[in-house]
Design a protein around this motif. Structure first.
Motif, PDB file in Angstrom:
ATOM      1  N   ARG A  52       0.824  -1.205   0.000  1.00 30.45           N
ATOM      2  CA  ARG A  52       0.000   0.000   0.000  1.00 30.45           C
ATOM      3  C   ARG A  52       0.860   1.257   0.000  1.00 30.45           C
ATOM      4  O   ARG A  52       1.692   1.430   0.885  1.00 30.45           O
ATOM      5  N   ASP A  53       0.640   2.125  -0.985  1.00 30.20           N
ATOM      6  CA  ASP A  53       1.191   3.470  -0.902  1.00 30.20           C
ATOM      7  C   ASP A  53       0.171   4.332  -0.172  1.00 30.20           C
ATOM      8  O   ASP A  53      -0.847   3.828   0.326  1.00 30.20           O
ATOM      9  N   ASP A  54       0.401   5.633  -0.080  1.00 35.45           N
ATOM     10  CA  ASP A  54      -0.490   6.485   0.689  1.00 35.45           C
ATOM     11  C   ASP A  54      -1.911   6.456   0.134  1.00 35.45           C
ATOM     12  O   ASP A  54      -2.885   6.378   0.896  1.00 35.45           O
ATOM     13  N   THR A  55      -2.035   6.489  -1.199  1.00 31.84           N
ATOM     14  CA  THR A  55      -3.367   6.456  -1.815  1.00 31.84           C
ATOM     15  C   THR A  55      -4.076   5.149  -1.508  1.00 31.84           C
ATOM     16  O   THR A  55      -5.270   5.135  -1.179  1.00 31.84           O
ATOM     17  N   ALA A  56      -3.345   4.032  -1.598  1.00 32.09           N
ATOM     18  CA  ALA A  56      -3.946   2.720  -1.314  1.00 32.09           C
ATOM     19  C   ALA A  56      -4.359   2.626   0.148  1.00 32.09           C
ATOM     20  O   ALA A  56      -5.400   2.040   0.474  1.00 32.09           O
ATOM     21  N   ARG A  58      -5.342   5.117   2.104  1.00 30.73           N
ATOM     22  CA  ARG A  58      -6.535   5.929   2.337  1.00 30.73           C
ATOM     23  C   ARG A  58      -7.772   5.281   1.727  1.00 30.73           C
ATOM     24  O   ARG A  58      -8.864   5.358   2.297  1.00 30.73           O
ATOM     25  N   ALA A  59      -7.603   4.615   0.588  1.00 29.04           N
ATOM     26  CA  ALA A  59      -8.719   3.886   0.004  1.00 29.04           C
ATOM     27  C   ALA A  59      -9.097   2.698   0.883  1.00 29.04           C
ATOM     28  O   ALA A  59     -10.277   2.439   1.127  1.00 29.04           O
ATOM     29  N   ASN A  60      -8.099   1.972   1.373  1.00 29.02           N
ATOM     30  CA  ASN A  60      -8.351   0.806   2.213  1.00 29.02           C
ATOM     31  C   ASN A  60      -9.106   1.190   3.479  1.00 29.02           C
ATOM     32  O   ASN A  60      -9.994   0.463   3.937  1.00 29.02           O
ATOM     33  N   LEU A  61      -8.787   2.352   4.038  1.00 30.25           N
ATOM     34  CA  LEU A  61      -9.469   2.799   5.252  1.00 30.25           C
ATOM     35  C   LEU A  61     -10.940   3.095   5.000  1.00 30.25           C
ATOM     36  O   LEU A  61     -11.757   3.077   5.924  1.00 30.25           O
ATOM     37  N   LYS A  62     -11.300   3.342   3.751  1.00 29.08           N
ATOM     38  CA  LYS A  62     -12.698   3.625   3.419  1.00 29.08           C
ATOM     39  C   LYS A  62     -13.512   2.349   3.206  1.00 29.08           C
ATOM     40  O   LYS A  62     -14.703   2.313   3.493  1.00 29.08           O
ATOM     41  N   PHE A  63     -12.862   1.288   2.639  1.00 27.52           N
ATOM     42  CA  PHE A  63     -13.676   0.112   2.301  1.00 27.52           C
ATOM     43  C   PHE A  63     -13.411  -1.118   3.157  1.00 27.52           C
ATOM     44  O   PHE A  63     -14.239  -2.020   3.203  1.00 27.52           O
ATOM     45  N   ALA A  64     -12.296  -1.201   3.846  1.00 24.57           N
ATOM     46  CA  ALA A  64     -11.996  -2.407   4.620  1.00 24.57           C
ATOM     47  C   ALA A  64     -13.006  -2.563   5.754  1.00 24.57           C
ATOM     48  O   ALA A  64     -13.284  -1.633   6.498  1.00 24.57           O
TER      49      ALA A  64
END
Length: 231
Positions: A52-56, A58-64
């Motif tokens: 995960r980079d920073d974008t990944a 932040r996305a993961n925090l939204k859908f996980a």
């Protein structure tokens, strides 16, 4: 295909864990950089873990974890960090998964301090899951700890489900602290090789052999793919 085994414990609340740590609620602006560094160091040691980079992140925090078992049960994850002084020594992310509390990702810094912090974190989560008074020192907003309980299934056992088979040192520490884990086969992972030619070049073997080798790696107990990356 099946993944490596997941693990479960019903005795985390009684862990003999050090009490010098403080359990805090995760705040993205304040804590993400430290947590991401722990993820790179800890999870990055194992095969299969998603990068995960920073974008990944932040996305993961939204859908996980956004997979509620029943309508209205809620899907917000409970994300805690364990502080040793001012620094984060361990972290854990919990979601409701098929009626059980799933620690869908965790990590700790290298060394005895990190291991102790991980035990302290599991103890706090175990206390929450068991509905007993939380003895761990806590700061921050812990309203999302409700994810460790289910109003729709109040008789559900206070079991923490997670992944530990990749980390025998942690399993030994949990067992020594009074919290043995039991492994079970996880059949919820589905894998497919989308680019066998690229994989073949990576492994320097034929595409068919590369695909077979990949599935061997996926099934190895020393590999690690977090539940947080399924969704």
């Amino acid at each position: 295909m099946r993944s490596s085994a997941s693990s479960a414990s019903a005795s985390a609340a009684s862990l003999n864990a050090p009490n010098r740590f403080v359990i805090d609620s995760f705040e993205i602006a304040r804590d993400l950089a430290e947590v991401a560094a722990i993820h790179r160091s800890y999870s990055g040691r194992f095969n299969v873990t998603a990068v995960r980079d920073d974008t990944a992140w932040r996305a993961n925090l939204k859908f996980a974890g956004n997979q509620p078992l029943h309508p209205g049960e809620g899907s917000e994850e409970y994300f805690v960090v364990c502080r040793n002084g001012g620094r984060i020594a361990a972290y854990a992310r919990v979601a409701r998964f098929y009626g059980l509390s799933m620690v869908m990702e965790y990590g700790y810094v290298a060394g005895a301090g990190g291991m102790d912090a991980m035990l302290a974190t599991f103890k706090c989560l175990g206390e929450e899951a068991s509905g007993v008074p939380v003895t761990s020192a806590r700061i921050g907003d812990h309203r999302r700890a409700a994810v460790l309980h289910s109003a729709s299934t109040p008789a559900a056992p206070p079991v923490l489900v997670t992944h530990t088979a990749h980390d025998p040192t942690l399993e030994k520490a949990l067992d020594g602290a009074g919290c043995p884990v039991a492994h079970h086969t996880d059949n919820f992972y589905m894998w497919r090789i989308l680019a066998p030619d690229k994989l073949a070049r990576r492994f320097a073997i034929a595409p068919k052999a590369a695909s077979a080798r990949a599935f061997e790696i996926f099934a190895d107990s020393r590999s690690l793919f977090w539940t947080a990356d399924r969704f």
